[in-house]
Design a protein around this motif. Structure first.
Motif, short mmCIF file in Angstrom:
data_model
loop_
_atom_site.label_atom_id
_atom_site.label_comp_id
_atom_site.label_asym_id
_atom_site.label_seq_id
_atom_site.Cartn_x
_atom_site.Cartn_y
_atom_site.Cartn_z
N ALA A 61 -11.83 7.39 -11.60
CA ALA A 61 -10.72 7.19 -12.53
C ALA A 61 -9.54 6.57 -11.80
N HIS A 62 -8.92 5.56 -12.43
CA HIS A 62 -7.75 4.88 -11.88
C HIS A 62 -6.63 4.93 -12.92
N SER A 63 -5.47 5.39 -12.53
CA SER A 63 -4.34 5.40 -13.45
C SER A 63 -3.76 3.99 -13.56
N ILE A 64 -3.58 3.52 -14.79
CA ILE A 64 -3.03 2.18 -15.01
C ILE A 64 -1.72 2.23 -15.79
N GLY A 65 -1.14 3.41 -15.88
CA GLY A 65 0.12 3.52 -16.60
C GLY A 65 0.23 4.87 -17.28
N SER A 66 1.19 5.01 -18.16
CA SER A 66 1.38 6.26 -18.88
C SER A 66 1.83 5.95 -20.30
N ASN A 67 1.71 6.94 -21.16
CA ASN A 67 2.12 6.80 -22.55
C ASN A 67 2.82 8.09 -22.97
N ALA A 105 -7.23 -4.75 -14.72
CA ALA A 105 -6.53 -3.61 -15.33
C ALA A 105 -5.56 -2.97 -14.35
N LEU A 106 -5.96 -2.84 -13.09
CA LEU A 106 -5.08 -2.25 -12.08
C LEU A 106 -3.88 -3.14 -11.82
N LYS A 107 -4.10 -4.45 -11.81
CA LYS A 107 -3.00 -5.39 -11.57
C LYS A 107 -2.02 -5.38 -12.74
N VAL A 108 -2.54 -5.42 -13.96
CA VAL A 108 -1.68 -5.41 -15.14
C VAL A 108 -0.94 -4.09 -15.25
N GLY A 109 -1.66 -2.97 -15.00
CA GLY A 109 -1.05 -1.66 -15.10
C GLY A 109 0.04 -1.43 -14.08
#
Length: 238
Positions: free
Chosen positions: A83-89, A211-215
């Protein structure tokens, strides 16, 4: 067999191929659309196939069961996945246009007593907040129950009631005149991109990297965390 076929296609330098991504409806709007946009600009010959799931838990299951290589989720990930975190909501309350809840800042569940609500499907974070309010004796009246997420914002705009929605989804309602307020305490959670703990096809590898770059450009809460079994960070009410 499909992974092997895609690996052979990848030898042509990602000129062709496919990556299948499981995602619940809310995350298909944001951040998935933005990730796909960036991915397609870099790899225009790779097809992205979206596998819809009812919620983030089912998106994780689709990855674990090898129905797809990659998934987007806002839920707990088992230890045998990466699992890789790409942001939060954040979950916010969205009220009909012209609503005057008495303040512009964060608002508690108690302050929403008496407000009619639109209830979404069981298992969603929004439904969980309504159930929590009932357990605490807060009279949040359910005006409409609907499993159709696409109906929630039109119902809010028609003045039928309020709803709890992810902040990323609420922005459409705000642009059309709805009142959007954060909750007190705030309810936040990580957005994760997940895959099995094994080598990925080149297309899936490139998708995860995108996704990691955008996040990483999403500000506070955006970080890469590839520890297996990571759990989203959520503020618990009550």
């Amino acid at each position: 067999m499909e992974d092997a076929r895609q690996s052979m296609i990848a030898l042509r330098g990602l000129r062709g191929g496919r990556v299948t991504v499981s995602t619940p409806p809310g995350l298909s709007i944001e951040p998935l659309a933005r990730i796909i946009g960036n991915f397609r600009r870099s790899y225009p010959e790779v097809t992205v196939s979206m596998l819809p799931t009812e919620d983030g838990a089912l998106a994780v299951t689709a990855v674990a069961d090898a129905a797809c290589e990659v998934g987007l989720t806002d839920r707990t990930v088992s230890a045998d996945l990466r699992a890789h975190s790409i942001g939060s909501n954040e979950i916010v309350v969205v009220l009909p246009p012209g609503s005057t809840p008495g303040e512009k800042g964060p608002i508690s569940l108690d302050q929403l007593a008496g407000v009619p609500f639109i209830s979404s499907a069981i298992g969603t974070r929004a439904r969980g907040l309504l159930d929590e309010a009932k357990e605490r004796g807060i009279p949040l009246h359910t005006a409409v129950e609907t499993p159709h997420r696409e109906a929630v914002i039109p119902l809010i705009l028609e003045g039928v009631g309020a709803a709890f929605l992810p902040w990323t989804v609420s922005q459409e309602a705000r642009s059309r005149g709805a009142v959007v307020l954060p909750l007190l305490p705030r309810v936040t959670y990580d957005l994760l991109i997940v895959h099995r703990d094994q080598p990925l096809t080149a297309a899936a590898q490139a998708f995860v990297a995108t996704a990691l770059k955008v996040g990483s450009t999403r500000g506070p809460g955006s970080r890469d965390s590839s520890r297996p079994g990571q759990q989203p960070d959520e503020t618990i009410h009550g």
